[in-house]
Design an enzyme around this catalytic site. Sequence first.
Site, mmCIF file in Angstrom:
data_model
loop_
_atom_site.group_PDB
_atom_site.id
_atom_site.type_symbol
_atom_site.label_atom_id
_atom_site.label_comp_id
_atom_site.label_asym_id
_atom_site.label_seq_id
_atom_site.Cartn_x
_atom_site.Cartn_y
_atom_site.Cartn_z
ATOM 1 C CB CYS A 41 -0.909 0.173 1.031
ATOM 2 S SG CYS A 41 -2.287 -1.514 1.252
ATOM 3 C CG ASN A 42 4.533 3.741 1.022
ATOM 4 O OD1 ASN A 42 4.575 4.574 -0.116
ATOM 5 N ND2 ASN A 42 5.076 4.070 1.847
#
Length: 134
Positions: A41-42
Site C-alpha cells: 500500500c505504498n
Amino acid sequence: PGPTVAFNISDRDGAIIGYDEVSRLAALNRPPIQLRTGCFCNPGACQEALSLCDDDVTEQHASGHVCGDRRGIVNGKPTGAIRASFGKDSIWEDMDALASFIEKVFVSRRHVSLQTQQLNSGANQSDNEPLVIA
C-alpha cells in the site's frame, strides 16, 4: 508488534524471482508459510526501494499490472517485494522455517558448493567481505 523484513529473492543469474511465485511456493510448504507481498500500500516507497524509474512504473501499469494482482515481474523488473513479519507470538522455529524454505527451494546446491570452495581456499574473499549465497 515485532520485526518486519522486506526482501526479494534472485535466481543464480541475478534476476529477481517474482513475489507471486515465492508466495505460492511458501503456501505449499509444510508447514505453510504466510507472506505478505506486493508494494504494501505504498507504491512511491516501493518504486524507490526497487529503483524503478517513472517509465518502469508507467510500463507496468500499461501492461495491466495493478495493486493486489499476482504479477511479481513485468518485463524483467519486480513490481513489489516479499514481507515476513514476526510478532510477539512468533518463535525461533518460525524464522527458521522461513530460512529453511528459502534454502530448500531457491538456493542452488552447485552455487553454494562453489562459494564454499572459494571460501575454504580464500580465493576472491577478503576478511571483511561477506559470503553471498544467491
